[in-house]
Design an enzyme around this catalytic site. Structure first.
Site, PDB file in Angstrom:
ATOM      1  N   HIS A 206       6.583  74.945  75.045  1.00 51.29           N
ATOM      2  CA  HIS A 206       7.188  73.639  74.761  1.00 51.29           C
ATOM      3  C   HIS A 206       6.540  72.481  75.508  1.00 51.29           C
ATOM      4  O   HIS A 206       6.920  71.335  75.324  1.00 51.29           O
ATOM      5  CB  HIS A 206       8.680  73.661  75.103  1.00 51.29           C
ATOM      6  CG  HIS A 206       8.918  73.716  76.596  1.00 51.29           C
ATOM      7  ND1 HIS A 206       8.799  74.859  77.326  1.00 51.29           N
ATOM      8  CD2 HIS A 206       9.249  72.758  77.484  1.00 51.29           C
ATOM      9  CE1 HIS A 206       9.045  74.603  78.595  1.00 51.29           C
ATOM     10  NE2 HIS A 206       9.314  73.333  78.723  1.00 51.29           N
TER      11      HIS A 206
HETATM   12  C1  UD1 Z   1      12.563  69.244  79.736  1.00 55.39           C
HETATM   13  C2  UD1 Z   1      11.900  69.124  81.097  1.00 55.39           C
HETATM   14  C3  UD1 Z   1      10.941  70.289  81.294  1.00 55.39           C
HETATM   15  C4  UD1 Z   1      11.632  71.611  81.056  1.00 55.39           C
HETATM   16  C5  UD1 Z   1      12.264  71.603  79.682  1.00 55.39           C
HETATM   17  C6  UD1 Z   1      13.010  72.879  79.412  1.00 55.39           C
HETATM   18  C7  UD1 Z   1      11.493  66.839  81.932  1.00 55.39           C
HETATM   19  C8  UD1 Z   1      10.463  65.820  82.148  1.00 55.39           C
HETATM   20  N1  UD1 Z   1      11.105  67.906  81.206  1.00 55.39           N
HETATM   21  O1  UD1 Z   1      11.550  69.122  78.737  1.00 55.39           O
HETATM   22  O2  UD1 Z   1      10.464  70.259  82.622  1.00 55.39           O
HETATM   23  O3  UD1 Z   1      10.692  72.651  81.139  1.00 55.39           O
HETATM   24  O4  UD1 Z   1      13.198  70.499  79.636  1.00 55.39           O
HETATM   25  O5  UD1 Z   1      13.574  72.871  78.140  1.00 55.39           O
HETATM   26  O6  UD1 Z   1      12.598  66.700  82.399  1.00 55.39           O
HETATM   27  N2  UD1 Z   1      16.148  68.044  72.369  1.00 55.39           N
HETATM   28  C9  UD1 Z   1      17.096  68.554  71.524  1.00 55.39           C
HETATM   29  N3  UD1 Z   1      18.236  69.055  72.064  1.00 55.39           N
HETATM   30  C10 UD1 Z   1      18.472  69.070  73.393  1.00 55.39           C
HETATM   31  C11 UD1 Z   1      17.502  68.535  74.254  1.00 55.39           C
HETATM   32  C12 UD1 Z   1      16.343  68.047  73.727  1.00 55.39           C
HETATM   33  O7  UD1 Z   1      16.928  68.567  70.309  1.00 55.39           O
HETATM   34  O8  UD1 Z   1      19.548  69.547  73.814  1.00 55.39           O
HETATM   35  C13 UD1 Z   1      14.882  67.525  71.782  1.00 55.39           C
HETATM   36  C14 UD1 Z   1      14.872  66.031  71.644  1.00 55.39           C
HETATM   37  O9  UD1 Z   1      14.197  65.716  70.479  1.00 55.39           O
HETATM   38  C15 UD1 Z   1      14.059  65.575  72.836  1.00 55.39           C
HETATM   39  C16 UD1 Z   1      13.084  66.710  73.001  1.00 55.39           C
HETATM   40  O10 UD1 Z   1      13.806  67.882  72.643  1.00 55.39           O
HETATM   41  O11 UD1 Z   1      13.456  64.355  72.621  1.00 55.39           O
HETATM   42  C17 UD1 Z   1      12.566  66.858  74.399  1.00 55.39           C
HETATM   43  O12 UD1 Z   1      13.648  66.964  75.341  1.00 55.39           O
HETATM   44  P1  UD1 Z   1      13.459  66.431  76.853  1.00 55.39           P
HETATM   45  O13 UD1 Z   1      14.677  66.739  77.657  1.00 55.39           O
HETATM   46  O14 UD1 Z   1      12.996  65.017  76.832  1.00 55.39           O
HETATM   47  O15 UD1 Z   1      12.251  67.260  77.375  1.00 55.39           O
HETATM   48  P2  UD1 Z   1      11.912  68.799  77.245  1.00 55.39           P
HETATM   49  O16 UD1 Z   1      10.653  68.929  76.469  1.00 55.39           O
HETATM   50  O17 UD1 Z   1      13.103  69.583  76.808  1.00 55.39           O
END
Ligand code: UD1
Length: 376
Positions: A206
């Site tokens: 991811h």
């Molecule tokens: C975040 C952490 C990363 C961790 C990962 C585990 C940061 C900078 N990154 O990355 O270190 O390894 O979590 O999962 O904090 N989304 C959903 N549902 C959710 C959450 C997110 O659909 O419940 C989607 C959204 O489109 C969002 C994207 O995932 O924009 C990314 O989520 P985000 O929390 O920004 O970063 P991760 O890639 O999950």
């Protein structure tokens, strides 16, 4: 005392600390704060259920956004919560390296509240990784640095952190693994998915560096397709990865590749059950490098570096680097039984949370003679 969790990898780190605090209520008075960085059922609620964590005491509900948006929303929401708290927490405990970790640290420290960082000192030395920025900022501001692996202590000393603020406590995520492994294995997930015993690859990917660039993502998809031709590949797809696969027009070629099985994100126990039963793991996660090392399952990390070098020196991790071609010969090594065996890692023994709580009580608990603020 506030204990902050925001994103998926945080939940298995706070769970054992809360459990130890709850087992012998003392002066710490834990209050669980969920920032809402992750909010989907499969990214958050299922972990609370699997790990027996009660409802958060505070939910900030910040949701997704760019780094600036998300970090600033958490900062503002947590500051508002702290300003409205009476009495203010004696300290704030943050875990890991996500945006919630850094944002809540900033909010607390600006209000004069000390921060304890669980999993302090990890460094990839790669500031293109958002998590590295979060680690460096959090550790620069934290008052108590609770370290999970030997490199963490060295890094903090090199950065001039006074010795008295550094404590080697070991790995709280391994506490969760140790306590959940029997239940995870009892689920029988591989059999339910029709997978051959110890004959499949478990994949989690991811990181922006693997999924955000469509050219890189296409190479990853091609490699997974080739791997699926050799042994079954199981890949629970993170929402970010799903979004990028769709945007790059790669989702259907991957989901229809022979031997490749795409799943929705899994709960903690299902994921652990699959990981423990797999022949090989391919990942870009930090936590998975640690979990496979403890389980003795070979792990190939699709990143140029790791902030967890002990998983390479004593564990089962190989950092593959940018060259995806390196995966195939490493898979050959695993299948031929030539891949190296792990050795025990200090403090990855299922008791790290006890050491965390001891350190917190010593620093913020006022000692056993002080009446608990919970009593007032
Ligand atoms: C975040 C952490 C990363 C961790 C990962 C585990 C940061 C900078 N990154 O990355 O270190 O390894 O979590 O999962 O904090 N989304 C959903 N549902 C959710 C959450 C997110 O659909 O419940 C989607 C959204 O489109 C969002 C994207 O995932 O924009 C990314 O989520 P985000 O929390 O920004 O970063 P991760 O890639 O999950």
């Amino acid at each position: 005392m506030d204990l902050v969790a925001g994103a998926r990898p945080n939940f298995m780190k706070v769970a054992p600390v809360l459990r130890v605090m709850g087992a012998s209520p003392g002066p710490l008075c834990p209050r669980l704060v969920h920032t809402g960085q992750h909010y989907d059922e499969g990214m958050s609620a299922v972990f609370f259920r699997d790990l027996g964590i009660g409802e958060p005491d505070v939910h900030l509900g910040v949701g997704s956004g760019t780094h600036g948006q998300q970090t600033s929303r958490i900062l503002a929401a947590y500051e508002e919560h702290l300003l409205g708290s009476s009495p203010r927490p004696a300290a704030v405990v943050v875990v890991g390296d996500v945006n919630s970790t850094m944002a809540c640290t900033l909010a607390a420290v600006k209000l004069g509240i000390p921060v304890a960082h669980v999993e302090a000192g990890l460094r990839s030395f790669d500031r293109a990784m958002p998590e590295e920025v979060n680690r460096v900022v959090t550790d620069a501001l934290a008052d108590l640095l609770l370290v999970s692996e030997p490199a963490g202590e060295e890094n903090l000393r090199r950065e001039g952190i006074p010795e008295g603020r550094i404590r080697y406590v070991g790995n709280v995520m391994i506490d969760t693994l140790v306590s959940e492994l029997p239940a995870a294995c009892a689920l029988g997930v591989p059999a339910r998915l029709g997978l051959p015993a110890a004959g499949f690859v478990y994949v989690t990917l991811h990181r922006p560096s693997n999924v955000d660039d469509p050219v890189r993502l296409a190479r990853v998809v091609e490699m997974l397709g080739n791997l699926g031709g050799r042994l079954p590949v199981v890949f629970p797809v993170h929402p970010r990865t799903r979004e990028r696969l769709r945007a790059a027009g790669l989702e259907s070629s991957l989901s229809t590749a022979p031997g490749v099985r795409l799943l929705e994100p899994l709960g903690y126990r299902e994921s652990l059950g699959l990981m423990a039963a797999s022949r090989l793991v391919l990942t870009d996660s930090g936590g998975v490098q640690e979990e496979t090392s403890h389980l003795g399952v070979p792990c190939l990390t699709l990143r140029p570096n790791t902030e967890r070098p002990v998983t390479v020196s004593l564990g089962t991790n190989t950092v593959v680097g940018e060259e995806i071609e390196r995966v195939e010969p490493l898979v050959d090594e695993v299948l031929a039984g030539r891949y190296r065996k792990p050795q025990p890692i200090p403090g990855w023994d299922g008791h790290a949370a006890e050491r965390v709580v001891t350190a917190l009580v010593e620093r913020y608990g006022g000692g056993p003679a002080t009446p608990s603020p919970c009593d007032s």
